[in-house]
Design an enzyme around this catalytic site. Structure first.
Site, PDB file in Angstrom:
ATOM      1  N   ASP A   1      16.193   4.748  71.637  1.00  0.00           N
ATOM      2  CA  ASP A   1      16.229   3.882  72.812  1.00  0.00           C
ATOM      3  C   ASP A   1      17.174   4.518  73.833  1.00  0.00           C
ATOM      4  O   ASP A   1      17.589   5.686  73.695  1.00  0.00           O
ATOM      5  CB  ASP A   1      16.582   2.427  72.439  1.00  0.00           C
ATOM      6  N   HIS A   2      17.537   3.756  74.861  1.00  0.00           N
ATOM      7  CA  HIS A   2      18.339   4.298  75.968  1.00  0.00           C
ATOM      8  C   HIS A   2      19.770   4.659  75.569  1.00  0.00           C
ATOM      9  O   HIS A   2      20.425   5.420  76.262  1.00  0.00           O
ATOM     10  CB  HIS A   2      18.400   3.258  77.096  1.00  0.00           C
TER      11      HIS A   2
ATOM     12  N   CYS B   1      19.192   4.588  67.747  1.00  0.00           N
ATOM     13  CA  CYS B   1      19.516   3.551  68.712  1.00  0.00           C
ATOM     14  C   CYS B   1      21.034   3.400  68.671  1.00  0.00           C
ATOM     15  O   CYS B   1      21.718   4.306  68.180  1.00  0.00           O
ATOM     16  CB  CYS B   1      18.754   2.242  68.439  1.00  0.00           C
ATOM     17  N   GLY B   2      21.564   2.302  69.163  1.00  0.00           N
ATOM     18  CA  GLY B   2      23.024   2.182  69.197  1.00  0.00           C
ATOM     19  C   GLY B   2      23.650   2.233  67.817  1.00  0.00           C
ATOM     20  O   GLY B   2      24.584   2.997  67.559  1.00  0.00           O
ATOM     21  N   THR B   3      23.129   1.423  66.921  1.00  0.00           N
ATOM     22  CA  THR B   3      23.623   1.410  65.542  1.00  0.00           C
ATOM     23  C   THR B   3      22.730   2.192  64.588  1.00  0.00           C
ATOM     24  O   THR B   3      23.139   2.473  63.456  1.00  0.00           O
ATOM     25  CB  THR B   3      23.679  -0.033  65.013  1.00  0.00           C
TER      26      THR B   3
ATOM     27  N   GLY C   1      18.449  -1.298  64.222  1.00  0.00           N
ATOM     28  CA  GLY C   1      17.257  -1.975  64.728  1.00  0.00           C
ATOM     29  C   GLY C   1      16.034  -1.074  64.722  1.00  0.00           C
ATOM     30  O   GLY C   1      14.939  -1.493  64.310  1.00  0.00           O
TER      31      GLY C   1
ATOM     32  N   HIS D   1      16.456  10.896  46.222  1.00  0.00           N
ATOM     33  CA  HIS D   1      16.119   9.747  45.369  1.00  0.00           C
ATOM     34  C   HIS D   1      15.045   8.836  45.971  1.00  0.00           C
ATOM     35  O   HIS D   1      14.264   8.250  45.230  1.00  0.00           O
ATOM     36  CB  HIS D   1      17.369   8.904  45.096  1.00  0.00           C
ATOM     37  N   ASN D   2      15.027   8.708  47.277  1.00  0.00           N
ATOM     38  CA  ASN D   2      14.125   7.724  47.906  1.00  0.00           C
ATOM     39  C   ASN D   2      12.939   8.371  48.604  1.00  0.00           C
ATOM     40  O   ASN D   2      12.096   7.666  49.153  1.00  0.00           O
ATOM     41  CB  ASN D   2      14.894   6.852  48.909  1.00  0.00           C
TER      42      ASN D   2
ATOM     43  N   ARG E   1      25.946   5.122  68.803  1.00  0.00           N
ATOM     44  CA  ARG E   1      27.243   4.547  69.141  1.00  0.00           C
ATOM     45  C   ARG E   1      28.179   4.527  67.934  1.00  0.00           C
ATOM     46  O   ARG E   1      29.273   3.988  68.025  1.00  0.00           O
ATOM     47  CB  ARG E   1      27.049   3.111  69.662  1.00  0.00           C
TER      48      ARG E   1
ATOM     49  N   ARG F   1      12.330  10.422  37.472  1.00  0.00           N
ATOM     50  CA  ARG F   1      12.513   8.976  37.324  1.00  0.00           C
ATOM     51  C   ARG F   1      12.491   8.262  38.669  1.00  0.00           C
ATOM     52  O   ARG F   1      12.313   7.040  38.722  1.00  0.00           O
ATOM     53  CB  ARG F   1      13.830   8.670  36.606  1.00  0.00           C
ATOM     54  N   HIS F   2      12.656   9.024  39.751  1.00  0.00           N
ATOM     55  CA  HIS F   2      12.673   8.398  41.082  1.00  0.00           C
ATOM     56  C   HIS F   2      11.266   8.123  41.608  1.00  0.00           C
ATOM     57  O   HIS F   2      11.090   7.262  42.467  1.00  0.00           O
ATOM     58  CB  HIS F   2      13.437   9.283  42.071  1.00  0.00           C
TER      59      HIS F   2
ATOM     60  N   ARG G   1       9.971   4.573  41.190  1.00  0.00           N
ATOM     61  CA  ARG G   1      10.734   3.640  42.036  1.00  0.00           C
ATOM     62  C   ARG G   1      10.236   3.696  43.476  1.00  0.00           C
ATOM     63  O   ARG G   1      10.129   2.662  44.149  1.00  0.00           O
ATOM     64  CB  ARG G   1      12.230   3.980  41.951  1.00  0.00           C
TER      65      ARG G   1
END
Ligand code: RB5
Length: 159
Positions: free
Chosen positions: A12-13, A69-71, A74, A102-103, A113, A136-137, A140
């Protein structure tokens, strides 16, 4: 270039400059950076940018996605609504490596930010150089994928 070499970037901005820096960084390391913007600083809505990047990953057009984005939160939430996407927010290199190992994450989200440029580039490098461990992953990850078709419409939508 093939899809396996393409990385879509979006934000985002709040994180345009960091996104451009990451795009240049990954291009210098042999990846094809598919930067889908935005390019202008007006306030915009992170869900649409998260979705746009996620669609290119889910379709197989791009191997990975990097979104900001900022964090980082979102836009990550939006991306994870797209079937086939596994996206994590990372503020450290250990997590960035582990969401690949793992994922089997195919997207990385960063808070512009939250982390500075140097750490952000290290996080990107950790994510892109790690491989899925399988073993094993694998079941999952399959369980995560199965959740995509498990539910009907949500009832609880928060406050
Ligand atoms: C924009 O102000 C901010 O809400 C957004 O960048 C992000 O942090 C959302 O999760």
């Amino acid at each position: 270039m093939t899809a396996s070499n393409r990385i879509v970037l979006s934000s985002d901005h709040t994180a345009i400059q960091l996104r451009l820096t990451i795009a240049a960084h990954i291009a210098a390391h042999g990846w094809e950076a598919v930067d889908i913007g935005p390019t202008t600083p007006e306030s915009t809505h992170y869900p649409k940018h998260g979705e746009a990047a996620a669609r290119l990953v889910a379709s197989g057009d791009c191997r990975f996605g990097i979104i900001l984005c900022g964090t980082g939160q979102g836009i990550m939430m939006a991306a994870n609504k797209v079937k086939g996407v596994r996206c994590g927010v990372c503020v450290d290199t250990f997590s960035a490596r582990m969401i690949r190992q793992h994922n089997d994450a195919n997207m990385l989200s960063i808070g512009g930010r939250v982390v500075g440029e140097g750490l952000a580039l290290d996080i990107v490098d950790a994510f892109l150089t790690a491989q899925f461990d399988g073993g094993r992953h694998a079941p999952r990850v399959a369980m995560i994928e199965a959740l995509e078709t498990k539910d009907g419409p949500a009832v609880r939508r928060g406050t």
